[in-house]
Write a protein that holds these residues in place. Structure first.
Motif, PDB file in Angstrom:
ATOM      1  N   ALA A  24       0.849  -1.186   0.000  1.00  0.00           N
ATOM      2  CA  ALA A  24       0.000   0.000   0.000  1.00  0.00           C
ATOM      3  C   ALA A  24       0.883   1.234   0.000  1.00  0.00           C
ATOM      4  N   LEU A  25       0.372   2.299  -0.585  1.00  0.00           N
ATOM      5  CA  LEU A  25       1.017   3.605  -0.516  1.00  0.00           C
ATOM      6  C   LEU A  25       0.119   4.471   0.352  1.00  0.00           C
ATOM      7  N   MET A  26       0.660   4.903   1.491  1.00  0.00           N
ATOM      8  CA  MET A  26      -0.128   5.670   2.453  1.00  0.00           C
ATOM      9  C   MET A  26       0.449   7.066   2.602  1.00  0.00           C
ATOM     10  N   GLU A  27      -0.446   8.038   2.743  1.00  0.00           N
ATOM     11  CA  GLU A  27       0.000   9.389   3.088  1.00  0.00           C
ATOM     12  C   GLU A  27       0.101   9.453   4.602  1.00  0.00           C
ATOM     13  N   CYS A  28       1.290   9.826   5.080  1.00  0.00           N
ATOM     14  CA  CYS A  28       1.542   9.936   6.517  1.00  0.00           C
ATOM     15  C   CYS A  28       2.218  11.277   6.775  1.00  0.00           C
ATOM     16  N   ARG A  37       4.425  12.664   3.897  1.00  0.00           N
ATOM     17  CA  ARG A  37       5.290  11.666   3.254  1.00  0.00           C
ATOM     18  C   ARG A  37       4.390  10.613   2.647  1.00  0.00           C
ATOM     19  N   TYR A  38       4.852  10.040   1.554  1.00  0.00           N
ATOM     20  CA  TYR A  38       4.116   8.971   0.890  1.00  0.00           C
ATOM     21  C   TYR A  38       4.894   7.692   1.143  1.00  0.00           C
ATOM     22  N   VAL A  39       4.326   6.851   2.010  1.00  0.00           N
ATOM     23  CA  VAL A  39       5.037   5.742   2.620  1.00  0.00           C
ATOM     24  C   VAL A  39       4.621   4.411   1.984  1.00  0.00           C
ATOM     25  N   PHE A  55       7.923   0.673   5.231  1.00  0.00           N
ATOM     26  CA  PHE A  55       9.273   0.291   4.807  1.00  0.00           C
ATOM     27  C   PHE A  55      10.103   1.475   4.379  1.00  0.00           C
ATOM     28  N   GLY A  56       9.486   2.538   3.963  1.00  0.00           N
ATOM     29  CA  GLY A  56      10.211   3.730   3.543  1.00  0.00           C
ATOM     30  C   GLY A  56       9.266   4.649   2.808  1.00  0.00           C
ATOM     31  N   HIS A  57       9.768   5.833   2.496  1.00  0.00           N
ATOM     32  CA  HIS A  57       8.918   6.780   1.786  1.00  0.00           C
ATOM     33  C   HIS A  57       9.504   7.106   0.421  1.00  0.00           C
TER      34      HIS A  57
END
Length: 87
Positions: A24-28, A37-39, A55-57
């Motif tokens: 998944a790509l999550m906005e955090c 950040r897009y994580v 895992f990283g952004h």
């Protein structure tokens, strides 16, 4: 230069999650700066709940400007910018 075991393990987990369709790509928000950040996250499931493991952004702007690659002529070094080059 050797990549540490924890990084190899995390990379294998990321590959498995991608192969299983569990990314998944999550906005955090960045914990230090508060900036968005897009994580990239692996998605797990526990009794119907989704668990997200970050895992990283994604790099802001041009990722080629954000990282210095290993130096092919020096196994212990990294390519360095020329003096006067923009970071």
């Amino acid at each position: 230069m050797s990549i540490p075991a924890y990084a190899r393990t995390n990379f294998q987990t990321l590959l498995r999650a991608a192969g299983d369709g569990n990314l998944a790509l999550m906005e955090c928000l960045d914990a230090a700066t508060g900036n968005p950040r897009y994580v990239i996250c692996a998605v797990g499931r526990d009794d119907g709940d989704c668990l997200f493991t970050p895992f990283g952004h994604l790099a802001d702007g041009n990722p080629y400007d954000a990282y210095l690659p290993p130096d092919p002529g020096d196994p212990e070094g990294f390519v360095r910018p020329e003096p006067g080059d923009a970071p």
